[in-house]
Design a protein around this motif. Structure first.
Motif, PDB file in Angstrom:
ATOM      1  N   ASN A  60     -45.852  30.399  96.804  1.00  0.00           N
ATOM      2  CA  ASN A  60     -44.461  30.315  97.251  1.00  0.00           C
ATOM      3  C   ASN A  60     -43.732  31.634  97.087  1.00  0.00           C
ATOM      4  O   ASN A  60     -42.820  31.951  97.849  1.00  0.00           O
ATOM      5  CB  ASN A  60     -43.717  29.219  96.485  1.00  0.00           C
ATOM      6  N   ALA A  61     -44.129  32.404  96.072  1.00  0.00           N
ATOM      7  CA  ALA A  61     -43.531  33.722  95.842  1.00  0.00           C
ATOM      8  C   ALA A  61     -44.516  34.577  95.063  1.00  0.00           C
ATOM      9  O   ALA A  61     -45.365  34.059  94.333  1.00  0.00           O
ATOM     10  CB  ALA A  61     -42.213  33.596  95.082  1.00  0.00           C
ATOM     11  N   VAL A  62     -44.397  35.893  95.234  1.00  0.00           N
ATOM     12  CA  VAL A  62     -45.268  36.831  94.527  1.00  0.00           C
ATOM     13  C   VAL A  62     -44.392  37.826  93.772  1.00  0.00           C
ATOM     14  O   VAL A  62     -43.459  38.406  94.337  1.00  0.00           O
ATOM     15  CB  VAL A  62     -46.195  37.597  95.498  1.00  0.00           C
ATOM     16  N   PHE A  63     -44.705  38.007  92.481  1.00  0.00           N
ATOM     17  CA  PHE A  63     -43.943  38.925  91.644  1.00  0.00           C
ATOM     18  C   PHE A  63     -44.871  39.979  91.054  1.00  0.00           C
ATOM     19  O   PHE A  63     -46.040  39.700  90.768  1.00  0.00           O
ATOM     20  CB  PHE A  63     -43.253  38.175  90.505  1.00  0.00           C
ATOM     21  N   LEU A  64     -44.327  41.166  90.865  1.00  0.00           N
ATOM     22  CA  LEU A  64     -45.046  42.257  90.204  1.00  0.00           C
ATOM     23  C   LEU A  64     -44.267  42.639  88.951  1.00  0.00           C
ATOM     24  O   LEU A  64     -43.042  42.740  88.984  1.00  0.00           O
ATOM     25  CB  LEU A  64     -45.171  43.479  91.120  1.00  0.00           C
ATOM     26  N   THR A  65     -44.971  42.849  87.845  1.00  0.00           N
ATOM     27  CA  THR A  65     -44.308  43.288  86.624  1.00  0.00           C
ATOM     28  C   THR A  65     -44.725  44.715  86.315  1.00  0.00           C
ATOM     29  O   THR A  65     -45.892  45.072  86.439  1.00  0.00           O
ATOM     30  CB  THR A  65     -44.672  42.388  85.427  1.00  0.00           C
ATOM     31  N   LYS A  66     -43.754  45.514  85.912  1.00  0.00           N
ATOM     32  CA  LYS A  66     -44.020  46.898  85.515  1.00  0.00           C
ATOM     33  C   LYS A  66     -43.082  47.235  84.365  1.00  0.00           C
ATOM     34  O   LYS A  66     -41.863  47.198  84.529  1.00  0.00           O
ATOM     35  CB  LYS A  66     -43.797  47.861  86.679  1.00  0.00           C
ATOM     36  N   GLY A  67     -43.653  47.513  83.204  1.00  0.00           N
ATOM     37  CA  GLY A  67     -42.819  47.768  82.039  1.00  0.00           C
ATOM     38  C   GLY A  67     -42.016  46.534  81.681  1.00  0.00           C
ATOM     39  O   GLY A  67     -42.551  45.434  81.530  1.00  0.00           O
ATOM     40  N   ASN A  68     -40.706  46.701  81.602  1.00  0.00           N
ATOM     41  CA  ASN A  68     -39.819  45.581  81.273  1.00  0.00           C
ATOM     42  C   ASN A  68     -39.137  44.993  82.498  1.00  0.00           C
ATOM     43  O   ASN A  68     -38.180  44.232  82.371  1.00  0.00           O
ATOM     44  CB  ASN A  68     -38.747  46.035  80.272  1.00  0.00           C
ATOM     45  N   LYS A  69     -39.650  45.338  83.688  1.00  0.00           N
ATOM     46  CA  LYS A  69     -38.983  44.900  84.914  1.00  0.00           C
ATOM     47  C   LYS A  69     -39.874  43.988  85.742  1.00  0.00           C
ATOM     48  O   LYS A  69     -41.094  44.073  85.689  1.00  0.00           O
ATOM     49  CB  LYS A  69     -38.555  46.107  85.741  1.00  0.00           C
ATOM     50  N   LEU A  70     -39.208  43.112  86.496  1.00  0.00           N
ATOM     51  CA  LEU A  70     -39.893  42.167  87.372  1.00  0.00           C
ATOM     52  C   LEU A  70     -39.443  42.420  88.806  1.00  0.00           C
ATOM     53  O   LEU A  70     -38.253  42.524  89.086  1.00  0.00           O
ATOM     54  CB  LEU A  70     -39.546  40.725  86.963  1.00  0.00           C
ATOM     55  N   TYR A  71     -40.412  42.517  89.718  1.00  0.00           N
ATOM     56  CA  TYR A  71     -40.108  42.781  91.122  1.00  0.00           C
ATOM     57  C   TYR A  71     -40.672  41.649  91.982  1.00  0.00           C
ATOM     58  O   TYR A  71     -41.783  41.175  91.736  1.00  0.00           O
ATOM     59  CB  TYR A  71     -40.726  44.106  91.579  1.00  0.00           C
ATOM     60  N   LYS A  72     -39.909  41.248  92.987  1.00  0.00           N
ATOM     61  CA  LYS A  72     -40.373  40.205  93.904  1.00  0.00           C
ATOM     62  C   LYS A  72     -40.894  40.849  95.171  1.00  0.00           C
ATOM     63  O   LYS A  72     -40.203  41.640  95.814  1.00  0.00           O
ATOM     64  CB  LYS A  72     -39.236  39.233  94.234  1.00  0.00           C
ATOM     65  N   LEU A  73     -42.127  40.519  95.522  1.00  0.00           N
ATOM     66  CA  LEU A  73     -42.746  41.035  96.733  1.00  0.00           C
ATOM     67  C   LEU A  73     -42.468  40.070  97.876  1.00  0.00           C
ATOM     68  O   LEU A  73     -42.719  38.862  97.754  1.00  0.00           O
ATOM     69  CB  LEU A  73     -44.255  41.173  96.514  1.00  0.00           C
ATOM     70  N   ARG A  74     -41.971  40.577  98.974  1.00  0.00           N
ATOM     71  CA  ARG A  74     -41.618  39.725 100.109  1.00  0.00           C
ATOM     72  C   ARG A  74     -42.569  39.956 101.271  1.00  0.00           C
ATOM     73  O   ARG A  74     -42.761  41.084 101.713  1.00  0.00           O
ATOM     74  CB  ARG A  74     -40.169  39.987 100.544  1.00  0.00           C
ATOM     75  N   LEU A  75     -43.152  38.870 101.770  1.00  0.00           N
ATOM     76  CA  LEU A  75     -44.029  38.933 102.935  1.00  0.00           C
ATOM     77  C   LEU A  75     -43.312  38.281 104.107  1.00  0.00           C
ATOM     78  O   LEU A  75     -43.391  37.073 104.312  1.00  0.00           O
ATOM     79  CB  LEU A  75     -45.348  38.199 102.650  1.00  0.00           C
ATOM     80  N   ASP A  76     -42.597  39.060 104.853  1.00  0.00           N
ATOM     81  CA  ASP A  76     -41.844  38.563 106.004  1.00  0.00           C
ATOM     82  C   ASP A  76     -42.430  39.154 107.275  1.00  0.00           C
ATOM     83  O   ASP A  76     -42.576  40.372 107.401  1.00  0.00           O
ATOM     84  CB  ASP A  76     -40.361  38.958 105.895  1.00  0.00           C
ATOM     85  N   GLU A  77     -42.776  38.291 108.215  1.00  0.00           N
ATOM     86  CA  GLU A  77     -43.311  38.777 109.481  1.00  0.00           C
ATOM     87  C   GLU A  77     -42.198  39.492 110.261  1.00  0.00           C
ATOM     88  O   GLU A  77     -41.076  38.989 110.364  1.00  0.00           O
ATOM     89  CB  GLU A  77     -43.870  37.617 110.309  1.00  0.00           C
ATOM     90  N   GLU A  78     -42.524  40.643 110.817  1.00  0.00           N
ATOM     91  CA  GLU A  78     -41.545  41.452 111.527  1.00  0.00           C
ATOM     92  C   GLU A  78     -42.075  41.851 112.904  1.00  0.00           C
ATOM     93  O   GLU A  78     -43.286  41.912 113.125  1.00  0.00           O
ATOM     94  CB  GLU A  78     -41.233  42.737 110.741  1.00  0.00           C
ATOM     95  N   ARG A  79     -41.158  42.127 113.815  1.00  0.00           N
ATOM     96  CA  ARG A  79     -41.516  42.742 115.090  1.00  0.00           C
ATOM     97  C   ARG A  79     -41.733  44.233 114.880  1.00  0.00           C
ATOM     98  O   ARG A  79     -41.119  44.829 114.001  1.00  0.00           O
ATOM     99  CB  ARG A  79     -40.402  42.523 116.119  1.00  0.00           C
ATOM    100  N   PHE A  80     -42.591  44.837 115.684  1.00  0.00           N
ATOM    101  CA  PHE A  80     -42.884  46.247 115.492  1.00  0.00           C
ATOM    102  C   PHE A  80     -41.657  47.134 115.711  1.00  0.00           C
ATOM    103  O   PHE A  80     -41.558  48.212 115.126  1.00  0.00           O
ATOM    104  CB  PHE A  80     -44.026  46.700 116.410  1.00  0.00           C
TER     105      PHE A  80
END
Length: 223
Positions: free
Chosen positions: A198-218
């Motif tokens: 449902n969602a993908v997160f990346l952690t680096k150090g003390n921070k949390l980042y949300k990775l977004r996979l949104d289909e886009e037009r070129f």
């Protein structure tokens, strides 16, 4: 200071005069207001939605320090009416960390079987968790994706997550994995692993980042 109650008008599509009159008549006979019926119905819907809420997220970390921070934050957030369970090898640092904080080890004694036959043993693990809930909302931290990706393949980890997602069980599940284990697969497998959650997160150090996979037009490349 007096608190101010804000009242909102609610417009309901297809709630015509005939239905309104009938509902008002029944409410009057029962000695209640139509507004209280609507408010009660909305309140019950919200409670039912929370009860059946399903979240299945992937969180990638890079080292034990980052994992320690992540688990510490999850543990603090999961105070209150949560049933906290974990799935993983007893040798895994994350499992050892959660065991010290009294998380229920749902795979104790069965983890090797879970790796060998994820779906069949997975059903038993879910049953074990379900029997322990006692009206609490389930929150599970699982390290299975990491181990399947490292010992078998990212593709097998994807297959298990697809099976789990089809069940759409109430609760929140975090599949937590070391980044270097999941990037070992092909691009297609990695994309499928991201996409099944449902969602993908990346952690680096003390921070949390949300990775977004949104289909886009070129053409968005030039915007």
């Amino acid at each position: 200071m007096n608190s101010i109650s804000m009242v909102k008008d609610l417009f309901v599509r297809d709630f015509d005069e005939k239905l309104h009159a009938k509902a008002t008549e029944i409410a009057t006979d029962d000695g209640i207001t139509l507004a209280s019926i609507v408010a009660d119905a909305v309140d019950n819907w919200i409670k039912n939605h929370e009860k059946n809420r399903h979240r299945h997220n992937l969180i990638l970390y890079d080292n034990e320090t980052t994992l320690n921070k992540l688990l510490d934050e999850i543990d603090k957030l999961a105070s209150g009416n949560w049933f906290k369970s974990s799935c993983g090898s007893a040798k895994h640092y994350g499992m050892q960390y959660l065991n010290k904080r009294r998380w229920f080890d749902a795979t104790a004694g069965n983890y090797d079987k879970l790796l060998e036959n994820p779906q069949e043993t997975g059903n038993k693990v879910l049953e074990i968790i379900g029997n322990k809930l006692d009206n609490k909302f389930p929150l599970t931290v699982a390290f299975l994706v990491e181990d399947l990706a490292r010992e078998e393949s990212v593709k097998k980890a994807v297959k298990f997550c697809e099976w789990y997602e089809r069940k759409s069980l109430p609760g929140i599940t975090y599949c937590i994995a070391n980044t270097r284990n999941v990037i070992s697969g092909s691009f297609d497998d990695l994309f499928d692993l991201f996409n099944i959650h449902n969602a993908v997160f990346l952690t680096k150090g003390n921070k949390l980042y949300k990775l977004r996979l949104d289909e886009e037009r070129f053409y968005s490349l030039l915007i």
